[in-house]
Design a protein around this motif. Structure first.
Motif: not given
Ligand code: SF4
Ligand code: SF4
Length: 294
Positions: A191-193, A197, A229, A231, A233-235, A279-281, A286
């Motif tokens: 994921g972006l973070s 996931i 992911c 993307m 951006g919530a993280c 966060v959604p993941c 997500p």
């Molecule tokens: S919060 Fe959103 S952008 Fe960050 S890792 Fe999870 S799905 Fe990806």
């Protein structure tokens, strides 16, 4: 516990059931009075049962991981850890709902349960994966856990491994990567973070064991390294250190000092995990398309 069936080839289902039996029988996955003086935390379990994936030790991905920009040439392939390696078994242990929920509350302060999960939880993971290794060895396999092997090295801010070009102060990683092993074993994508996931989300810990038996590898139900992911951006918005951007993902040179500072505030523990909770993941994939495929 019965023996892993090696007479007619490896029995994957039996290995899985034995791993789960090890998980259920081991102490350390519950908060004790020694870990916390808060009565309401005592008895809380830290991890749910692991997701388990298998990769071939000969998977070309392990060659790919040696490339600069993926991990780097300091990454050791399964065969380099264990000559004759046949399989990498990777596991994701999701944090329990209680641990995740507790860390959703504050935007900056890690919860007590999260800190316990991060530190005592990691000690539990270490005893779990070594018990799994011992179980495989009892059944006649040659097995090795890179995490506890004396050759394991972490690169932190360019320090820890020497002798390679391309290591600078921005280099964080190690000569074995649990997340990359999990990706190879079909457990999930990045994921972006920079977490991995899985179908149980990103909030949890990974471990792996390499052994000589050849077990049928699991399919990877994805193609791209960021497939799971969204993307969203919530993280990045959740990160109290501003270590994550949509353009570049997580910057370890910002996250690592934040974690170090948490170690000063919450010694002997450390942790943050805001990018993994609320966060959604956190607890699922997500991206609906991939969620529906499973
Ligand atoms: S919060 Fe959103 S952008 Fe960050 S890792 Fe999870 S799905 Fe990806
Ligand atoms: S662990 Fe904390 S500081 Fe590091 S990227 Fe995640 S939210 Fe940011």
């Amino acid at each position: 516990m019965g023996e892993i069936n090696r007479t007619n080839g490896p029995d994957k289902e039996k290995i899985i059931s034995e791993v789960l039996e090890v998980f259920r029988s081991l102490d350390g996955n519950t908060v004790t009075e020694k870990m916390s003086d808060k009565a309401d935390l005592i008895g809380t379990h830290l991890f749910d049962e692991p997701l388990i994936g298998f990769a071939s030790a000969q998977d070309p991905l392990f060659d790919e991981y040696k490339r600069y920009g993926v991990i780097g040439p300091w990454f050791m392939k399964p065969e380099e850890w264990l000559p004759g390696a046949g399989t990498v078994m990777s596991m994701f242990l999701p944090f329990s709902d209680e641990v995740k929920k507790s860390n959703r509350e504050s935007d900056t302060v890690p919860s007590d349960l999260w800190l316990i999960g991060r530190v005592e939880g990691q000690a539990f993971i270490q005893s779990f994966i070594t018990a799994v290794r011992d179980r495989l060895q009892q059944d006649g396999a040659s097995a090795l856990v890179p995490l506890v092997d004396e050759r394991f090295r972490a690169v932190k801010g360019g320090k820890g491994i020497t002798g390679y070009d391309g290591i600078d102060e921005k280099t964080y990683g190690s000569n074995w990567s649990e997340r990359h092993a999990a990706y190879a074993a079909g457990l999930g994508t990045f994921g972006l973070s920079k977490g991995l996931i899985t179908r149980r989300g990103v909030a949890g810990r990974y471990c792996s064991v390499i052994f000589d038996t050849e077990v049928e590898p699991d399919e990877r139900p994805y193609e791209g390294i960021y497939d799971y992911c969204s993307m969203c951006g919530a993280c990045a918005r959740r990160c109290p250190a501003d270590a994550i951007t949509l353009e570049h993902g997580k910057d370890h040179t910002i996250c690592a000092p934040w974690l170090t500072h948490s170690g000063e505030l919450y010694a002997p523990r450390f942790g943050c995990g805001k990018c993994q909770t609320k966060v959604p993941c956190e607890s699922q994939i997500p991206v609906k398309k991939f969620r529906d495929m499973l």
